[in-house]
Scaffold this active site. Structure first.
Site, PDB file in Angstrom:
ATOM      1  N   ASP A  13       0.784  -1.243  -0.095  1.00 49.65           N
ATOM      2  CA  ASP A  13      -0.150   0.105   0.053  1.00 49.65           C
ATOM      3  C   ASP A  13       0.941   1.337   0.062  1.00 49.65           C
ATOM      4  O   ASP A  13       1.902   0.986   0.601  1.00 49.65           O
ATOM      5  CB  ASP A  13      -0.820   0.073   1.380  1.00 49.65           C
ATOM      6  CG  ASP A  13      -2.031   0.980   1.254  1.00 49.65           C
ATOM      7  OD1 ASP A  13      -2.308   1.632   0.131  1.00 49.65           O
ATOM      8  OD2 ASP A  13      -2.689   1.141   2.300  1.00 49.65           O
ATOM      9  N   ASN A  69     -10.262  -3.017  -6.709  1.00 48.39           N
ATOM     10  CA  ASN A  69      -9.521  -2.173  -7.551  1.00 48.39           C
ATOM     11  C   ASN A  69      -9.964  -1.677  -8.982  1.00 48.39           C
ATOM     12  O   ASN A  69      -9.504  -0.793  -9.499  1.00 48.39           O
ATOM     13  CB  ASN A  69      -8.143  -2.517  -7.833  1.00 48.39           C
ATOM     14  CG  ASN A  69      -7.159  -2.534  -6.386  1.00 48.39           C
ATOM     15  OD1 ASN A  69      -6.288  -3.048  -6.085  1.00 48.39           O
ATOM     16  ND2 ASN A  69      -7.669  -1.503  -5.400  1.00 48.39           N
TER      17      ASN A  69
END
Length: 231
Positions: free
Chosen positions: A10, A58
């Site tokens: 991340d 995503n």
């Protein structure tokens, strides 16, 4: 030494934003860091490494960002196979790859095939992956393989064999970069007893030194797997 490390990578977008760069360059910097961390894990003797590259959620990101990520994935597969073979890395891709373009699906199959005999470390790239999806598809796969059996006969061991990570041990150490403290639907079954290590480092800044710190921290944990221990 953990036998299986899983990492939620991340912070690529924030890394780029902090430098007034396009998001695509943040993802490119993150992809470059993958090679360093895979190499570091292999050098430490970690036999399995799983990386969360693209989640089922995503797809909700801007179309140009998704397109950039797909292009980066294709570039990575084209450029890294020789490097993986040179370092004994076996590549596996976990996730619903059917949604990817045919050209990308072919590259995935080719990379997996060309690295299949490597034994130093198994790198699993989780793409279009979600922990809930993994469990649902495992149940469906089990039922398809056992059409004459009731779900009442399904056991934990039986289901594990149909997860997308079949063949890998359960996750010992789960690392998340970027300052967040959640697992975000990543390997919910496999990481049931994983030790969780969170760091503020954005993924492109996650160094070998920090990886070693995470492994040292793991070594000091008292892992009881639900059993009792003297207080």
């Amino acid at each position: 030494m953990p036998q299986h490390i899983a990492i939620i990578m991340d912070g690529n977008r924030r890394w780029a934003k902090n430098r007034f760069l396009p998001t695509s360059l943040g993802h490119a910097a993150g992809a470059k860091q993958v090679r360093e961390i895979v190499k570091a894990c292999a050098e430490m003797g970690v036999p399995y490494l799983s990386l969360f590259a693209f989640s089922t959620e995503n797809w909700k990101r801007p179309e140009d960002e998704v397109s950039s990520l797909m292009g980066l994935f294709m570039s990575y597969l084209q450029k890294e196979v020789d490097n993986m073979n040179g370092n004994g890395v076996r590549l596996k891709v976990a996730g619903d790859t059917s949604r990817f373009a045919p050209a990308l699906q072919e590259l995935i199959a080719k990379a997996e095939r060309e690295t299949a005999s490597n034994t130093r470390i198994t790198l699993t790239v989780c793409a279009n992956y979600g922990g809930r999806w993994d469990m649902v598809q495992a149940v469906k796969a089990w039922q398809k393989a056992h059409p004459d059996q009731s779900l009442q006969s399904l056991s934990e061991e039986g289901l594990s064999a149909y997860l997308s990570t079949d063949g890998a041990p359960e996750v010992d150490l789960l690392i998340r970069t970027g300052g967040e403290s959640r697992v975000s639907n990543f390997m919910l079954w496999q990481a049931a007893y994983a030790e969780l290590f969170f760091t503020d480092d954005l993924w492109p800044d996650f160094s070998k030194k920090r990886l070693h710190q995470a492994v040292e921290w793991f070594a000091g944990r008292d892992r009881r797997f639900g059993s009792s221990a003297a207080l």
